[in-house]
Write a protein that holds these residues in place. Structure first.
Motif, PDB file in Angstrom:
ATOM      1  N   GLY A   1      13.029  -6.676 -10.102  1.00 61.61           N
ATOM      2  CA  GLY A   1      13.276  -6.599  -9.483  1.00 61.61           C
ATOM      3  C   GLY A   1      14.181  -8.125  -8.894  1.00 61.61           C
ATOM      4  N   PRO A   2      14.853  -8.909  -8.139  1.00 60.45           N
ATOM      5  CA  PRO A   2      15.014 -10.345  -7.708  1.00 60.45           C
ATOM      6  C   PRO A   2      14.202 -10.909  -7.232  1.00 60.45           C
ATOM      7  CG  PRO A   2      15.968  -9.518  -6.387  1.00 60.45           C
ATOM      8  CD  PRO A   2      15.775  -8.268  -7.073  1.00 60.45           C
ATOM      9  N   GLY A   3      13.351 -11.821  -7.418  1.00 53.78           N
ATOM     10  CA  GLY A   3      12.437 -12.996  -6.149  1.00 53.78           C
ATOM     11  C   GLY A   3      11.524 -13.000  -6.910  1.00 53.78           C
ATOM     12  N   PHE A   4       9.682 -13.281  -6.118  1.00 49.09           N
ATOM     13  CA  PHE A   4       9.001 -13.113  -6.843  1.00 49.09           C
ATOM     14  C   PHE A   4       7.996 -11.964  -5.959  1.00 49.09           C
ATOM     15  CE2 PHE A   4       9.718 -17.728  -6.976  1.00 49.09           C
ATOM     16  CZ  PHE A   4       9.952 -17.747  -8.059  1.00 49.09           C
ATOM     17  N   ALA A   5       8.975 -10.967  -5.547  1.00 49.90           N
ATOM     18  CA  ALA A   5       8.411  -9.639  -4.760  1.00 49.90           C
ATOM     19  C   ALA A   5       7.698  -8.574  -5.456  1.00 49.90           C
ATOM     20  CB  ALA A   5       8.761  -9.057  -3.594  1.00 49.90           C
ATOM     21  N   LYS A   6       8.596  -8.634  -6.716  1.00 55.08           N
ATOM     22  CA  LYS A   6       7.263  -8.003  -8.365  1.00 55.08           C
ATOM     23  C   LYS A   6       6.305  -8.519  -8.466  1.00 55.08           C
ATOM     24  CE  LYS A   6      10.680  -9.701 -11.375  1.00 55.08           C
ATOM     25  NZ  LYS A   6      11.411 -11.117 -10.333  1.00 55.08           N
ATOM     26  N   ASN A   7       6.591  -9.376  -8.763  1.00 50.44           N
ATOM     27  CA  ASN A   7       5.099  -9.941  -9.292  1.00 50.44           C
ATOM     28  C   ASN A   7       3.898  -9.890  -8.641  1.00 50.44           C
ATOM     29  OD1 ASN A   7       7.075 -11.879 -10.543  1.00 50.44           O
ATOM     30  ND2 ASN A   7       6.947 -11.623 -11.405  1.00 50.44           N
ATOM     31  N   THR A   8       4.573 -10.834  -7.251  1.00 51.73           N
ATOM     32  CA  THR A   8       3.282 -10.625  -5.784  1.00 51.73           C
ATOM     33  C   THR A   8       2.536  -8.870  -5.639  1.00 51.73           C
ATOM     34  OG1 THR A   8       4.811 -12.502  -5.229  1.00 51.73           O
ATOM     35  CG2 THR A   8       2.832 -11.075  -4.015  1.00 51.73           C
ATOM     36  N   PHE A   9       3.220  -7.889  -5.618  1.00 54.66           N
ATOM     37  CA  PHE A   9       3.649  -6.919  -5.793  1.00 54.66           C
ATOM     38  C   PHE A   9       2.107  -6.351  -7.334  1.00 54.66           C
ATOM     39  CE2 PHE A   9       4.028  -2.378  -7.320  1.00 54.66           C
ATOM     40  CZ  PHE A   9       3.511  -1.619  -5.869  1.00 54.66           C
TER      41      PHE A   9
ATOM     42  N   PHE B   1      -0.887  -7.768  -6.002  1.00 55.05           N
ATOM     43  CA  PHE B   1      -1.638  -6.518  -5.820  1.00 55.05           C
ATOM     44  C   PHE B   1      -2.503  -5.200  -5.916  1.00 55.05           C
ATOM     45  CE2 PHE B   1      -1.268  -3.058  -2.689  1.00 55.05           C
ATOM     46  CZ  PHE B   1      -1.766  -3.520  -1.534  1.00 55.05           C
ATOM     47  N   ILE B   2      -1.589  -4.829  -7.400  1.00 58.17           N
ATOM     48  CA  ILE B   2      -1.954  -4.054  -8.046  1.00 58.17           C
ATOM     49  C   ILE B   2      -3.249  -4.076  -8.179  1.00 58.17           C
ATOM     50  CG2 ILE B   2      -1.590  -2.314 -10.175  1.00 58.17           C
ATOM     51  CD1 ILE B   2      -0.251  -1.194  -6.567  1.00 58.17           C
ATOM     52  N   SER B   3      -3.283  -5.200  -9.122  1.00 55.60           N
ATOM     53  CA  SER B   3      -4.593  -5.448  -9.871  1.00 55.60           C
ATOM     54  C   SER B   3      -5.792  -5.715  -9.444  1.00 55.60           C
ATOM     55  CB  SER B   3      -3.955  -7.152 -10.679  1.00 55.60           C
ATOM     56  OG  SER B   3      -2.854  -6.801 -11.492  1.00 55.60           O
ATOM     57  N   THR B   4      -5.866  -5.690  -7.677  1.00 58.28           N
ATOM     58  CA  THR B   4      -7.195  -5.768  -7.670  1.00 58.28           C
ATOM     59  C   THR B   4      -7.564  -4.324  -6.495  1.00 58.28           C
ATOM     60  OG1 THR B   4      -5.619  -7.530  -5.591  1.00 58.28           O
ATOM     61  CG2 THR B   4      -6.704  -8.519  -6.524  1.00 58.28           C
ATOM     62  N   GLN B   5      -5.915  -4.081  -6.016  1.00 54.48           N
ATOM     63  CA  GLN B   5      -6.394  -2.880  -5.163  1.00 54.48           C
ATOM     64  C   GLN B   5      -6.490  -1.547  -5.561  1.00 54.48           C
ATOM     65  OE1 GLN B   5      -7.157  -2.814  -2.080  1.00 54.48           O
ATOM     66  NE2 GLN B   5      -7.410  -5.599  -2.207  1.00 54.48           N
ATOM     67  N   TYR B   6      -5.405  -1.201  -6.600  1.00 55.32           N
ATOM     68  CA  TYR B   6      -5.218  -0.178  -7.380  1.00 55.32           C
ATOM     69  C   TYR B   6      -5.228  -1.005  -8.585  1.00 55.32           C
ATOM     70  CZ  TYR B   6      -3.560   1.194  -3.118  1.00 55.32           C
ATOM     71  OH  TYR B   6      -2.939   1.524  -1.720  1.00 55.32           O
ATOM     72  N   PRO B   7      -6.444  -1.164  -9.448  1.00 57.65           N
ATOM     73  CA  PRO B   7      -6.844  -1.447 -10.370  1.00 57.65           C
ATOM     74  C   PRO B   7      -6.051  -0.281 -11.532  1.00 57.65           C
ATOM     75  CG  PRO B   7      -8.669  -1.261  -9.736  1.00 57.65           C
ATOM     76  CD  PRO B   7      -7.829  -0.970  -8.939  1.00 57.65           C
TER      77      PRO B   7
ATOM     78  N   HIS C   1       0.752  -1.162  -0.248  1.00 56.40           N
ATOM     79  CA  HIS C   1      -0.046   0.063  -0.169  1.00 56.40           C
ATOM     80  C   HIS C   1       0.584   0.937  -0.209  1.00 56.40           C
ATOM     81  CE1 HIS C   1      -4.637  -1.133   0.603  1.00 56.40           C
ATOM     82  NE2 HIS C   1      -4.003  -1.895   0.925  1.00 56.40           N
ATOM     83  N   GLU C   2       2.356   1.161   0.614  1.00 54.73           N
ATOM     84  CA  GLU C   2       3.403   2.341   0.852  1.00 54.73           C
ATOM     85  C   GLU C   2       3.728   2.812  -0.558  1.00 54.73           C
ATOM     86  OE1 GLU C   2       6.320   4.165   3.683  1.00 54.73           O
ATOM     87  OE2 GLU C   2       5.257   2.162   4.119  1.00 54.73           O
ATOM     88  N   ILE C   3       3.993   1.429  -1.185  1.00 59.74           N
ATOM     89  CA  ILE C   3       4.495   1.805  -2.425  1.00 59.74           C
ATOM     90  C   ILE C   3       3.336   2.548  -3.026  1.00 59.74           C
ATOM     91  CG2 ILE C   3       5.942   1.126  -4.618  1.00 59.74           C
ATOM     92  CD1 ILE C   3       6.207  -1.038  -2.835  1.00 59.74           C
ATOM     93  N   ALA C   4       2.467   2.112  -3.190  1.00 57.17           N
ATOM     94  CA  ALA C   4       1.124   1.939  -4.528  1.00 57.17           C
ATOM     95  C   ALA C   4       1.240   3.501  -4.129  1.00 57.17           C
ATOM     96  CB  ALA C   4      -0.403   1.683  -4.183  1.00 57.17           C
ATOM     97  N   LYS C   5       0.805   3.935  -2.597  1.00 62.80           N
ATOM     98  CA  LYS C   5       0.734   5.115  -2.440  1.00 62.80           C
ATOM     99  C   LYS C   5       1.557   6.273  -3.188  1.00 62.80           C
ATOM    100  CE  LYS C   5      -2.297   4.711   1.277  1.00 62.80           C
ATOM    101  NZ  LYS C   5      -3.840   4.475   0.598  1.00 62.80           N
ATOM    102  N   VAL C   6       2.983   6.078  -3.152  1.00 59.64           N
ATOM    103  CA  VAL C   6       3.939   6.739  -3.873  1.00 59.64           C
ATOM    104  C   VAL C   6       3.622   6.875  -4.774  1.00 59.64           C
ATOM    105  CG1 VAL C   6       5.862   7.253  -4.274  1.00 59.64           C
ATOM    106  CG2 VAL C   6       5.461   6.593  -1.802  1.00 59.64           C
ATOM    107  N   LEU C   7       3.376   6.370  -5.629  1.00 63.13           N
ATOM    108  CA  LEU C   7       2.953   5.677  -7.255  1.00 63.13           C
ATOM    109  C   LEU C   7       1.637   6.258  -7.929  1.00 63.13           C
ATOM    110  CD1 LEU C   7       3.986   1.892  -7.946  1.00 63.13           C
ATOM    111  CD2 LEU C   7       5.694   4.028  -8.467  1.00 63.13           C
TER     112      LEU C   7
END
Length: 347
Positions: free
Chosen positions: A200-208, A211-217, A182-188
């Protein structure tokens, strides 16, 4: 940048900078001895008021200056042009000193002997105004660094930590992760951009992204997700070097300059088609061997460098002025601030 008027017979171009990048362009092209005209404020003492001993009152007026110095202040988002007055109202003495403080959307006219590379930079700034700017989020599960990619530099906006920990309960970590996203999205949301690169490395970017797809369409359509090997500033550098910005912003100035410096360093390492330093560049010019001349913006007011630029253009070479504000520009500066990519090898 907008060109408002051109008077070729007087070598005058009237311009309106629209953002910080445009002010940076003007900083690089305005030189000592140029004449600049703009509406400004100046204190004027009423000669008839002998009782008051104050500094007078500020009044708006149209002045012309012969430039003595130019200063760029990114923090205050302004360009300062210092000079002596050559044109103004009758009650303003000619030859006295004044400073223009130019901000985005201020208008100014510049009279000078225009060089080709200066006109090219103005044209590039005009084209740039038609293109989207980009935000880059470099992230993993623990931290996200958000950058704004401008034409001539990269600005770090903020760094956000997730506060998750292996010591905490799974449910608590999930809540903390949501707060992090949420904090990242609010800055964007605060920035009016058309494109956002999440890397980024790993899966965090995909999970984010999910999250954006549902919370900040409304943000979803702006986001492109890419995999990189590291995070923080090093991750941002990898984004630039791999040309990922060009997927969104094909003419990104920072990306273009970085890739040119990477090519230069590659050629230097294998003793190939590259020279650097004033003496070697001059030698290459004697053979008409320079295809692309790379010059640090910190050197462009140097008379010797100006002659090299003019000669390169006369011989059909391309000139690229490289900003010293990003990492690749600092690498060029460390090489003496001037280098050339060659058409053919020279002895």
């Amino acid at each position: 940048m907008k060109i408002l008027e051109e008077i070729p017979q007087k070598n005058i171009i009237k311009l309106m900078p629209e953002n910080l990048d445009d002010l940076w362009v003007l900083y690089n092209i305005i030189e000592e001895g140029d004449k600049v005209f703009a509406v400004t404020e100046r204190r004027v003492q009423d000669k008839g008021d002998v009782i008051r001993a104050d500094r007078g009152v500020k009044r708006k007026m149209f002045l012309g200056l012969e430039v003595k110095n130019v200063e760029f202040d990114e923090n205050l988002n302004r360009l300062r042009i210092l000079g002596s007055i050559i044109h103004g109202p009758d009650d303003v003495p000619l030859g006295s000193h004044h400073t223009f403080e130019i901000k985005p959307f201020d208008e100014l006219s510049i009279e000078k002997n225009w060089k080709k590379w200066q006109i090219d930079r103005i044209k590039e700034a005009i084209e740039s105004s038609k293109k989207p700017k980009i935000l880059v989020v470099v992230m993993d599960d623990e931290e996200a660094d958000i950058f704004e990619v401008r034409d001539y530099t990269i600005k770090e906006i903020c760094s956000i930590k997730s506060h998750t920990s292996k010591r905490l309960d799974y449910k608590i970590n999930e809540e903390l992760k949501k707060e992090y996203y949420h904090e990242i999205a609010k800055v964007l949301e605060e920035y009016d951009v058309d494109n956002i690169l999440v890397a980024g490395p790993g899966f965090a970017k995909n999970t984010f992204y999910n999250f954006i797809s549902t919370q900040y369409p409304e943000l979803k359509s702006k986001i492109l997700v890419e995999t990189i090997s590291t995070t923080s500033r090093s991750g941002m550098n990898e984004v630039i070097k791999r040309g990922l910005i060009n997927k969104i912003y094909a003419q990104s100035r920072v990306a273009k300059e970085t890739q040119l410096i990477e090519k230069l360093l590659e050629e230097i390492s294998k003793k190939g088609l590259a020279v650097y330093g004033i003496d070697d560049v001059k030698k290459a010019l004697e053979y008409s061997a320079i295809d692309t001349l790379l010059v640090s913006d910190s050197l462009i007011r140097n008379n010797e460098i100006e002659k090299i630029i003019d000669t390169t253009e006369e011989l059909g070479g391309k000139v690229v002025i490289v900003s010293s504000e990003h990492d690749a520009g600092k690498q060029l500066k460390a090489l003496g601030g001037i280098a050339g990519l060659l058409r053919f090898p020279i002895e």
